[in-house]
Scaffold this active site. Structure first.
Site, PDB file in Angstrom:
ATOM      1  N   ASN A 121       0.758  -1.154   0.173  1.00  0.00           N
ATOM      2  CA  ASN A 121       0.386  -0.086   0.092  1.00  0.00           C
ATOM      3  C   ASN A 121       0.528   1.097  -0.063  1.00  0.00           C
ATOM      4  O   ASN A 121       0.439   2.382  -0.794  1.00  0.00           O
ATOM      5  CB  ASN A 121      -1.141   0.121   1.398  1.00  0.00           C
ATOM      6  CG  ASN A 121      -1.531  -1.272   2.093  1.00  0.00           C
ATOM      7  OD1 ASN A 121      -0.568  -2.023   1.855  1.00  0.00           O
ATOM      8  ND2 ASN A 121      -2.557  -1.358   1.390  1.00  0.00           N
TER       9      ASN A 121
ATOM     10  N   THR B 297       2.792  -7.785  -1.788  1.00  0.00           N
ATOM     11  CA  THR B 297       3.092  -7.980   0.395  1.00  0.00           C
ATOM     12  C   THR B 297       1.951  -9.516   0.739  1.00  0.00           C
ATOM     13  O   THR B 297       0.967  -9.977   0.072  1.00  0.00           O
ATOM     14  CB  THR B 297       1.777  -6.566   0.939  1.00  0.00           C
ATOM     15  OG1 THR B 297       0.988  -7.422   1.806  1.00  0.00           O
ATOM     16  CG2 THR B 297       0.689  -7.015   0.283  1.00  0.00           C
ATOM     17  N   ILE B 298       2.538 -10.165   2.222  1.00  0.00           N
ATOM     18  CA  ILE B 298       2.058 -10.695   2.104  1.00  0.00           C
ATOM     19  C   ILE B 298       0.769 -11.076   2.999  1.00  0.00           C
ATOM     20  O   ILE B 298       0.056 -11.888   3.119  1.00  0.00           O
ATOM     21  CB  ILE B 298       3.182 -11.789   3.751  1.00  0.00           C
ATOM     22  CG1 ILE B 298       2.862 -11.088   4.701  1.00  0.00           C
ATOM     23  CG2 ILE B 298       3.895 -12.015   3.371  1.00  0.00           C
ATOM     24  CD1 ILE B 298       3.708 -11.272   5.931  1.00  0.00           C
ATOM     25  N   ASP B 299       1.044  -9.396   3.231  1.00  0.00           N
ATOM     26  CA  ASP B 299      -0.939  -9.276   3.895  1.00  0.00           C
ATOM     27  C   ASP B 299      -1.345  -9.669   3.443  1.00  0.00           C
ATOM     28  O   ASP B 299      -3.139  -9.790   3.800  1.00  0.00           O
ATOM     29  CB  ASP B 299      -1.041  -8.406   4.102  1.00  0.00           C
ATOM     30  CG  ASP B 299      -0.143  -7.831   5.880  1.00  0.00           C
ATOM     31  OD1 ASP B 299       0.439  -8.984   6.404  1.00  0.00           O
ATOM     32  OD2 ASP B 299       1.152  -6.466   5.603  1.00  0.00           O
TER      33      ASP B 299
ATOM     34  N   ARG C 161      -2.122  -7.316  10.896  1.00  0.00           N
ATOM     35  CA  ARG C 161      -2.379  -6.619  11.916  1.00  0.00           C
ATOM     36  C   ARG C 161      -3.460  -5.954  11.012  1.00  0.00           C
ATOM     37  O   ARG C 161      -5.070  -6.183  12.314  1.00  0.00           O
ATOM     38  CB  ARG C 161      -0.938  -5.124  11.546  1.00  0.00           C
ATOM     39  CG  ARG C 161      -1.427  -4.868  13.083  1.00  0.00           C
ATOM     40  CD  ARG C 161       0.206  -4.035  13.657  1.00  0.00           C
ATOM     41  NE  ARG C 161       0.430  -5.398  14.324  1.00  0.00           N
ATOM     42  CZ  ARG C 161       0.345  -4.156  15.453  1.00  0.00           C
ATOM     43  NH1 ARG C 161      -0.328  -3.907  15.918  1.00  0.00           N
ATOM     44  NH2 ARG C 161       0.983  -5.413  16.713  1.00  0.00           N
TER      45      ARG C 161
ATOM     46  N   GLU D 134      -2.514 -11.521  14.901  1.00  0.00           N
ATOM     47  CA  GLU D 134      -1.624 -10.044  15.695  1.00  0.00           C
ATOM     48  C   GLU D 134      -2.316  -8.742  15.962  1.00  0.00           C
ATOM     49  O   GLU D 134      -2.288  -8.273  16.957  1.00  0.00           O
ATOM     50  CB  GLU D 134       0.059 -10.022  15.818  1.00  0.00           C
ATOM     51  CG  GLU D 134      -0.215  -9.138  14.277  1.00  0.00           C
ATOM     52  CD  GLU D 134       1.461  -8.911  13.653  1.00  0.00           C
ATOM     53  OE1 GLU D 134       1.913  -8.618  14.398  1.00  0.00           O
ATOM     54  OE2 GLU D 134       0.977  -8.529  11.847  1.00  0.00           O
TER      55      GLU D 134
ATOM     56  N   GLN E 205       7.393 -16.860   8.841  1.00  0.00           N
ATOM     57  CA  GLN E 205       6.165 -16.734   7.372  1.00  0.00           C
ATOM     58  C   GLN E 205       6.170 -15.592   6.410  1.00  0.00           C
ATOM     59  O   GLN E 205       5.596 -15.951   5.438  1.00  0.00           O
ATOM     60  CB  GLN E 205       4.684 -16.060   8.521  1.00  0.00           C
ATOM     61  CG  GLN E 205       4.481 -14.953   8.428  1.00  0.00           C
ATOM     62  CD  GLN E 205       3.705 -14.543  10.352  1.00  0.00           C
ATOM     63  OE1 GLN E 205       2.559 -14.527   9.380  1.00  0.00           O
ATOM     64  NE2 GLN E 205       4.259 -14.647  11.376  1.00  0.00           N
TER      65      GLN E 205
END
Lengths: 411, 411
Positions: free
Chosen positions: A112, A140-142, A188, A243, A297
């Site tokens: 982002n 992005t892993i997210d 997050r 998390e 991860q």
């Protein structure tokens, strides 16, 4: 007449970001519109410091490319540099550097925040009438970038998480004793990674038994009650928790600001896994352990998803093609055409629709009880972890690619 | 006339323990001296509860055996049951159960404590003139069993640790910022696992830069000084530290009894990694992070060492052969014949020389500065991690073997 290209990496590490770099370089080598192929070290910081290297030099064989794309984290290094909102001296300095190196194509691989850079630079160059194409390459892993079906880096992290949860489930079940194991997973604000833990459910493995995404308010009392209910039928409970889970008041469960205290009245500073471990021990008195998957991860390249690496490579190549075709202020994306068979197509999206925005797990993909995911989300996840890693191993331990970091000098 | 065999698993999980089980069963199937092949669930607990299963039933093909040996933790479950010193009612009950099931051969796969069981039962049976052979099969990630060159389970854990440290090193180096990363590794009294982190040093990877074994007294002030010195030449320092490092007074660095407190004067309850992270942050003020490898180092079967699994399998088979040949009160071992080429031979050792004893890293294999290992130790470690995993993967996620846990009924 050809112009030179500059590519950089930004934001947090992933297993797939070097595959996009490799794909972009390979495609650029075939484009007659592109002359030199430069890389900037540590993203924008390298532009400002003129830490710019020649990327062709160290990539001489198919094997070099394959090794680069099996190397975790960033071969070019990263940064967390945010450009000011309005063009200022820094923008000017960037433009001068681009002129100095003859840059006509700029690619930035990141999430982002990195897309914010692409957005600002493309608008700046366009406003000045500069012919410098700026294209974003998602990473992005997210998995929280809008417009694209998923992001490179996510599939490999998902595979690592699901595999680790399956292994932890085996580990937790060896003694004839009831237990709770809490696995703390990154992400997050978006629960995609935590949701991926559900892929561990195969054969006799029923773990994870509870899945807590940051999209759902976390209620510690409801959690304890759920554990007690489940404990009647499941001996070794595995909990996957993001998390980033928050309390009803919006504060992180694990935050020092949460007001939650340990037995001594001390505020909690550790992660949510450790906090829940202590909570379960104190309130339920059963055997309990927290496992934080931590940075592995996002960097465990030995377990990358073949699909992820292939797509990351391709999306890097596509981004180069969009720039050469005249696009600027866009990010390369992928769209899912079907699940069975798994088919995706590549395209690009206006950078304004991506930069600084987050794509969370949609409510309809979260189970009604708030602590599991739906089959539709599982269907979405399944193809992304397919294909096994082909890493470079020597004497049983992986070896990685690295660039010679000597900057090029111009003129 | 043939007698039946009983095999059990005990102690902590490893990736290789099911390979020893598979090897023992396979060899037993070929022995005319052995009739039925039984497994006890949760080690001695299964004997006491008569939770005993038929192991042939679910192992019908080569693939079944291969899948069993690629499954982490214990297919038969484990226990931490310690027999009383002097024979009592429990011993009697075990003997009766053995008679009931016609057991003439008993195998116990485990570490130091499990060998204590083999020692006590073999002595008990011998004292009564019972013809029941008891043979131990070594297994522990800690590699701390005497007499044997190394233990099954260690090589796979070593490979996981070295690979993870290499990946963490890549991850730590992405930003243009100095940092310290502390990797906490298992092994409370013996430093073999922490030493294995040194295998990560390949190609451009110089991590780990400091290695702290539990065999060396840990001095927090000397550690901080070492970091400051190293920081002059190394930007991203990786520290490998054993969970079991102790202060000069003999107390664990991370122990709540250590007297060390955080900034608020609270005693430390977390692991040594977290403690050192806070210490470095407070005293040196640099970017610092702790990573605890946790249970995955003993259960990550997706990254097993081919050598480890092959040897674990073989040592299980050898143990059966020793029993059939009339040995009792022994543990199967391996001896290293040479490093180049790597050659080992199998043998057995008196159980009294193994049970309850620990083999630590010898002083001559620890570097003179106390925070590294010698080349001799590296030479010892290298062959143990060779060979890549051949796991059973379906849709990108591993699948594991499991036995039907229905107990057999006799008579």
């Amino acid at each position: 007449m050809s112009k030179n290209m500059l590519i950089g990496q930004s934001g947090g590490p992933t297993v797939a970001i070097n595959a996009s770099l490799a794909g972009a370089i390979k495609r650029a080598m075939k484009c007659e519109q592109i002359g030199e192929i430069y890389g900037t070290l540590n993203g924008l910081e390298g532009v400002l410091k003129q830490n710019i290297i020649d990327l062709r030099k160290d990539l001489r064989s198919v094997e070099d490319f394959q090794m680069l794309q099996a190397t975790p984290a960033m071969a070019l290094g990263s940064c967390r540099y945010k450009l000011p909102e309005a063009p200022d001296e820094v923008y000017k300095q960037i433009l001068e550097t681009f002129h100095h190196y003859g840059i006509g194509y700029f690619f930035y691989i990141g999430g982002n925040d990195s897309m914010d850079t692409v957005k600002k630079l493309s608008a700046y160059f366009t406003s000045l009438g500069e012919d410098i194409k700026c294209v974003g390459i998602p990473k992005t892993i997210d998995n929280d970038l809008p417009c694209t079906d998923h992001t490179p880096g996510f599939g490999s992290a998902a595979k690592y998480i699901a595999t680790s949860v399956a292994e932890i489930a085996c580990d937790s079940a060896v003694y004839d004793v009831s237990s709770v194991t809490i696995v703390e997973i990154m992400g997050r604000n978006a629960g995609w990674l935590t949701a991926a833990s559900a892929l561990a459910r195969r054969g006799d493995c029923t773990a994870p038994h509870l899945i807590y995404l940051p999209e759902v308010v976390f209620d510690p009392e409801a959690f304890l009650q759920k554990l007690q209910e489940l404990g009647k039928t499941v001996k070794n409970i595995i909990v996957a928790v993001s998390e980033g889970v928050r309390l009803a008041n919006g504060e992180y469960v694990a935050s020092s600001q949460s007001g939650l205290t340990d037995a001594f009245g001390h505020r909690y500073l550790a992660g949510v896994g450790k906090y829940l471990e202590d909570l379960v021990r104190e309130r339920l008195g059963c055997k309990v352990r927290a496992v934080e998957l931590n940075v592995l991860q996002r960097s465990a390249s030995h377990l990358y998803s073949g699909t992820d690496i292939k797509e990351a490579n391709r999306i890097g190549a596509e981004a180069v093609q969009y720039a050469v075709n005249g696009k600027t202020g866009v990010m390369a994306i992928c769209k899912r055409l079907s699940n069975h068979p798994y088919l995706i197509a590549y395209d690009c999206a206006e950078i304004g629709q991506v930069a600084n925005l987050e794509k969370k797990v949609p409510v309809e993909w979260i189970a009604a009880n708030g602590c599991d995911i739906t089959d539709d989300l599982l269907e979405y996840l399944r193809p992304l972890v397919l294909g096994e890693a082909k890493e470079f191993v020597s004497d049983g331990i992986p070896v990685y690619f690295s660039f010679d970091k000597t900057p090029v000098t111009i003129g």
